[in-house]
Design a protein around this motif. Structure first.
Motif, PDB file in Angstrom:
ATOM      1  N   TYR A 125       1.181  -1.370  -0.281  1.00 55.70           N
ATOM      2  CA  TYR A 125      -0.219   0.208   0.091  1.00 55.70           C
ATOM      3  C   TYR A 125       0.787   1.176  -0.486  1.00 55.70           C
ATOM      4  O   TYR A 125       1.725   1.357   0.843  1.00 55.70           O
ATOM      5  N   ILE A 126       0.222   1.817  -0.803  1.00 53.93           N
ATOM      6  CA  ILE A 126       1.236   3.212  -0.783  1.00 53.93           C
ATOM      7  C   ILE A 126       0.493   4.633  -0.116  1.00 53.93           C
ATOM      8  O   ILE A 126      -0.393   4.737  -0.666  1.00 53.93           O
ATOM      9  N   GLY A 127       1.499   5.095   0.769  1.00 61.37           N
ATOM     10  CA  GLY A 127       0.817   6.399   1.232  1.00 61.37           C
ATOM     11  C   GLY A 127       1.367   7.204   1.776  1.00 61.37           C
ATOM     12  O   GLY A 127       2.629   7.689   1.036  1.00 61.37           O
ATOM     13  N   SER A 128       1.555   8.507   1.929  1.00 64.61           N
ATOM     14  CA  SER A 128       1.938  10.204   2.661  1.00 64.61           C
ATOM     15  C   SER A 128       3.457   9.421   3.563  1.00 64.61           C
ATOM     16  O   SER A 128       3.746   8.736   4.322  1.00 64.61           O
ATOM     17  N   SER A 129       4.590  10.398   2.956  1.00 63.48           N
ATOM     18  CA  SER A 129       6.343  10.063   3.438  1.00 63.48           C
ATOM     19  C   SER A 129       5.733  10.956   4.782  1.00 63.48           C
ATOM     20  O   SER A 129       6.068  11.780   3.686  1.00 63.48           O
ATOM     21  N   PHE A 130       6.613  10.054   5.951  1.00 63.21           N
ATOM     22  CA  PHE A 130       6.847  11.469   6.707  1.00 63.21           C
ATOM     23  C   PHE A 130       8.497  11.630   6.348  1.00 63.21           C
ATOM     24  O   PHE A 130       9.181  13.014   6.822  1.00 63.21           O
ATOM     25  N   ALA A 131       9.229  11.206   5.505  1.00 67.45           N
ATOM     26  CA  ALA A 131      10.664  11.621   5.244  1.00 67.45           C
ATOM     27  C   ALA A 131      10.285  12.855   5.292  1.00 67.45           C
ATOM     28  O   ALA A 131      11.604  13.985   4.845  1.00 67.45           O
ATOM     29  N   PHE A 132       9.701  13.160   4.239  1.00 64.85           N
ATOM     30  CA  PHE A 132       9.574  14.961   3.418  1.00 64.85           C
ATOM     31  C   PHE A 132       8.881  16.061   4.184  1.00 64.85           C
ATOM     32  O   PHE A 132       8.548  16.822   3.634  1.00 64.85           O
ATOM     33  N   ILE A 133       8.264  15.895   5.571  1.00 62.87           N
ATOM     34  CA  ILE A 133       7.876  16.628   6.473  1.00 62.87           C
ATOM     35  C   ILE A 133       8.338  17.788   5.770  1.00 62.87           C
ATOM     36  O   ILE A 133       8.395  18.870   6.116  1.00 62.87           O
ATOM     37  N   THR A 134       9.530  17.787   6.891  1.00 65.19           N
ATOM     38  CA  THR A 134      10.581  19.801   6.748  1.00 65.19           C
ATOM     39  C   THR A 134      10.644  19.906   5.352  1.00 65.19           C
ATOM     40  O   THR A 134      10.404  21.097   5.701  1.00 65.19           O
ATOM     41  N   PRO A 135      11.305  19.102   4.040  1.00 69.25           N
ATOM     42  CA  PRO A 135      11.279  19.814   3.167  1.00 69.25           C
ATOM     43  C   PRO A 135      10.299  20.423   2.583  1.00 69.25           C
ATOM     44  O   PRO A 135      10.073  21.119   2.096  1.00 69.25           O
ATOM     45  N   ILE A 136       8.300  19.927   2.930  1.00 63.98           N
ATOM     46  CA  ILE A 136       7.946  20.240   2.507  1.00 63.98           C
ATOM     47  C   ILE A 136       7.459  20.998   3.217  1.00 63.98           C
ATOM     48  O   ILE A 136       6.928  22.591   2.439  1.00 63.98           O
ATOM     49  N   LEU A 137       7.670  22.098   4.140  1.00 64.36           N
ATOM     50  CA  LEU A 137       7.153  23.172   5.225  1.00 64.36           C
ATOM     51  C   LEU A 137       8.198  24.057   4.883  1.00 64.36           C
ATOM     52  O   LEU A 137       7.866  25.424   4.640  1.00 64.36           O
ATOM     53  N   ALA A 184      10.048  24.301   1.286  1.00 60.75           N
ATOM     54  CA  ALA A 184       9.468  24.812   0.407  1.00 60.75           C
ATOM     55  C   ALA A 184       8.092  25.379   0.922  1.00 60.75           C
ATOM     56  O   ALA A 184       7.936  26.409  -0.465  1.00 60.75           O
ATOM     57  N   SER A 185       7.311  24.896   0.822  1.00 59.21           N
ATOM     58  CA  SER A 185       5.715  26.175   0.900  1.00 59.21           C
ATOM     59  C   SER A 185       6.046  26.723   1.360  1.00 59.21           C
ATOM     60  O   SER A 185       5.309  28.344   1.279  1.00 59.21           O
ATOM     61  N   LYS A 186       6.875  27.562   2.637  1.00 63.01           N
ATOM     62  CA  LYS A 186       7.059  28.845   3.055  1.00 63.01           C
ATOM     63  C   LYS A 186       8.020  29.268   2.194  1.00 63.01           C
ATOM     64  O   LYS A 186       7.922  30.577   2.070  1.00 63.01           O
ATOM     65  N   ASN A 187       9.328  29.169   1.778  1.00 55.25           N
ATOM     66  CA  ASN A 187      10.137  30.026   0.725  1.00 55.25           C
ATOM     67  C   ASN A 187       9.859  30.264  -0.276  1.00 55.25           C
ATOM     68  O   ASN A 187      10.146  30.611  -1.194  1.00 55.25           O
ATOM     69  N   TYR A 188       8.911  29.358  -0.975  1.00 57.04           N
ATOM     70  CA  TYR A 188       8.371  28.885  -2.964  1.00 57.04           C
ATOM     71  C   TYR A 188       7.451  29.330  -2.708  1.00 57.04           C
ATOM     72  O   TYR A 188       6.832  29.023  -4.056  1.00 57.04           O
ATOM     73  N   GLY A 189       6.327  28.799  -1.735  1.00 57.99           N
ATOM     74  CA  GLY A 189       4.726  28.311  -2.532  1.00 57.99           C
ATOM     75  C   GLY A 189       4.530  27.166  -2.426  1.00 57.99           C
ATOM     76  O   GLY A 189       5.100  26.512  -2.738  1.00 57.99           O
ATOM     77  N   PRO A 190       2.810  26.701  -2.371  1.00 57.57           N
ATOM     78  CA  PRO A 190       2.765  25.765  -2.709  1.00 57.57           C
ATOM     79  C   PRO A 190       2.750  24.934  -3.588  1.00 57.57           C
ATOM     80  O   PRO A 190       3.287  23.565  -3.358  1.00 57.57           O
ATOM     81  N   GLU A 191       2.357  25.762  -4.849  1.00 56.22           N
ATOM     82  CA  GLU A 191       2.162  24.749  -6.212  1.00 56.22           C
ATOM     83  C   GLU A 191       3.773  25.026  -6.164  1.00 56.22           C
ATOM     84  O   GLU A 191       4.231  23.526  -7.245  1.00 56.22           O
ATOM     85  N   ALA A 192       4.732  25.787  -5.912  1.00 59.36           N
ATOM     86  CA  ALA A 192       5.855  25.240  -6.366  1.00 59.36           C
ATOM     87  C   ALA A 192       6.817  24.474  -5.801  1.00 59.36           C
ATOM     88  O   ALA A 192       7.340  23.034  -6.328  1.00 59.36           O
ATOM     89  N   MET A 193       6.221  24.130  -4.433  1.00 56.75           N
ATOM     90  CA  MET A 193       6.706  22.673  -3.894  1.00 56.75           C
ATOM     91  C   MET A 193       5.968  21.208  -4.472  1.00 56.75           C
ATOM     92  O   MET A 193       7.128  20.243  -4.759  1.00 56.75           O
ATOM     93  N   LEU A 194       4.792  22.067  -5.078  1.00 57.49           N
ATOM     94  CA  LEU A 194       4.299  20.020  -6.065  1.00 57.49           C
ATOM     95  C   LEU A 194       5.804  20.091  -6.678  1.00 57.49           C
ATOM     96  O   LEU A 194       6.075  18.539  -7.359  1.00 57.49           O
ATOM     97  N   SER A 195       5.973  21.108  -7.408  1.00 55.01           N
ATOM     98  CA  SER A 195       7.848  20.593  -8.608  1.00 55.01           C
ATOM     99  C   SER A 195       8.676  19.888  -7.769  1.00 55.01           C
ATOM    100  O   SER A 195       9.079  18.568  -8.200  1.00 55.01           O
ATOM    101  N   GLY A 196       8.849  19.885  -6.389  1.00 55.01           N
ATOM    102  CA  GLY A 196       9.554  18.995  -5.029  1.00 55.01           C
ATOM    103  C   GLY A 196       9.241  18.102  -5.202  1.00 55.01           C
ATOM    104  O   GLY A 196       9.890  16.878  -5.893  1.00 55.01           O
ATOM    105  N   VAL A 197       8.104  17.593  -5.734  1.00 54.87           N
ATOM    106  CA  VAL A 197       6.942  16.436  -4.956  1.00 54.87           C
ATOM    107  C   VAL A 197       7.720  15.310  -6.283  1.00 54.87           C
ATOM    108  O   VAL A 197       7.587  14.384  -6.537  1.00 54.87           O
TER     109      VAL A 197
END
Length: 430
Positions: free
Chosen positions: A67-79, A81-94
């Motif tokens: 089963y595939i689910g959300s990864s905890f390893a990316f929590i800090t980078p998501i926070l 990237a979202s803060k510095n570049y915006g949520p839409e930009a963060m998705l390009s990192g995903v």
């Protein structure tokens, strides 16, 4: 006489449904917690986990139950990237993270897996996992209300004793459940803890009335608020290196599943297909607004307990997840999860992440009397949690690599250039 259900077996619907719900409950707490912690949409995360699992099943030719689910390893980078570049930009990192998986899958198909084991030995992976957990420790303490200097808008109308009471009770239920629950409840102690914390928050008035009204008035059918990516090289460089950490985790899960089911899935359907499925699922999440994905050990545990390995059961859980993501009251209930509840479970979960790194050291018998291992672990951990940052310009655009991403890159480089023994150790061995 066979006492298990094999991978390809299809059970009657009346048996498949409860087994699928069990898999759903095993992963839903962690899967929705990642978006809650990072300010993303829990309903989209639930949708992406379901669709991602179906894509994974397709890529592995329905031969590998996972089963595939959300990864905890990316929590800090998501926070970050979202803060510095915006949520839409963060998705390009995903998307970039998922692309790393796809590229690695192609290389493994062509060259085998030895090069990956060389780049990411247990001492490097364990150290990075410790960084991921410890880097989030302060955030968990803030959310739990245990840091007097932390101020949040939600705290202004809530007595601090009530806030701390909810976080401590939530943590206590998670700890007690993990130690003493049996049977089905033993698979979902975090979900039980969150439910208890939610109910206590209602009792103590921590959840505002407008949130309660929005839950009660939410329409039954509600399309998740999908979000689409915006290209940003900074976000991509920040998040892509973390894929190498989750790759190591993914490979470990495949080997564990081999032992549980009694098959060698690295040969059929092949490790490259499993990694490809994970990468495609993560890229899909990036294109629709969800967090990066990973295979879930919780669901491997369910298979080990039940001896039901059917990919049809896993697929059923994925379909249920997709359906629930479109049910308004469920999505609204999740989106209004009280912060002290999140803080309580986060103390346990973030600590478990860090402890998992130490567990890697122990299980792989890492010898810290060797300078090489001591240096690798020391440099990775200090750089990862010490606030180190590397700033430069790429193509005229400012680029910043920090935290887990920076420690991962430096760890891989150090591992490749350091000799197996120091000069003093060589002399002593001779």
């Amino acid at each position: 006489m066979k006492n298990y259900v094999d991978v390809e077996e299809k059970l009657p619907l009346k048996i498949t449904l409860p087994l699928s719900f069990q898999h759903l409950f095993a992963m839903v707490g962690a899967t929705i917690l990642v978006p809650i912690l990072t300010g993303m949409s829990p309903s989209i995360a639930l949708f992406c986990s379901g669709v991602g699992t179906l894509l994974y099943i397709l890529c592995t030719k329905a031969k590998l139950p996972a089963y595939i689910g959300s990864s905890f390893a990316f929590i800090t980078p998501i926070l970050i990237a979202s803060k510095n570049y915006g949520p839409e930009a963060m998705l390009s990192g995903v998307i970039a993270s998922g692309l790393v998986y796809v590229i690695v899958a192609i290389i493994i198909k062509l060259c085998g897996v030895n090069w990956l084991n060389r780049a990411l030995p247990p001492v490097v992976v364990g150290s990075i996992v410790i960084v991921i957990g410890l880097g989030l420790a302060g955030t968990a303490i803030n959310w739990a209300g245990l840091n007097p200097s932390f101020v949040n808008d939600q705290m202004q109308n809530v007595p601090r004793w009530a806030w701390i009471t909810v976080s401590v009770v939530t943590l206590a239920v998670g700890v007690i459940g993990s130690m003493y629950f049996r049977g089905f409840l033993a698979v979902i102690p975090i979900l039980v803890a969150m439910i208890v914390g939610y109910i206590l928050s209602l009792t103590l008035g921590i959840i505002p009335k407008q949130a309660i009204n929005s839950i009660l008035s939410s329409s039954f059918f509600k399309v998740p608020a999908f979000m689409f990516p915006k290209f940003n090289i900074n976000a991509m460089l920040l998040m892509a290196p973390i894929a190498f950490v989750t790759l190591a985790e993914h490979i470990g899960h495949v080997y564990v599943t081999n032992n549980v089911v009694g098959r060698d899935f690295t040969k059929d359907p092949g490790l490259h297909r499993s990694i490809l499925g994970d990468g495609v699922a993560t890229m899909f999440a990036g294109f629709t607004g969800g967090p990066p994905n990973t295979t879930y050990g919780e669901n491997i545990g369910v298979m080990a307990i039940t001896k039901v390995y059917s990919v049809w059961v896993i697929g059923g859980a994925a379909v249920i997840a997709v359906v629930l993501s479109f049910i308004g009251p469920v999505a609204t209930l999740i989106e209004n999860m009280p912060m002290p509840v999140i803080g309580g479970v986060s103390i346990l979960l973030f600590g478990i992440i860090a402890s998992s790194g130490f567990r890697i050291f122990v299980e792989d018998k890492i010898d810290f009397s060797k300078n090489r291992n001591l240096i690798l672990a020391s440099v990775i951990i200090v750089i990862g949690i010490g606030g180190a940052s590397l700033d430069f310009t790429l193509g005229g655009s400012p680029v910043q690599i920090s935290g887990v991403a920076l420690s991962t890159i430096i760890g891989i480089i150090l591992n490749l250039i350091l000799p197996q023994q120091s000069a003093a150790e060589l002399k002593n061995s001779n």
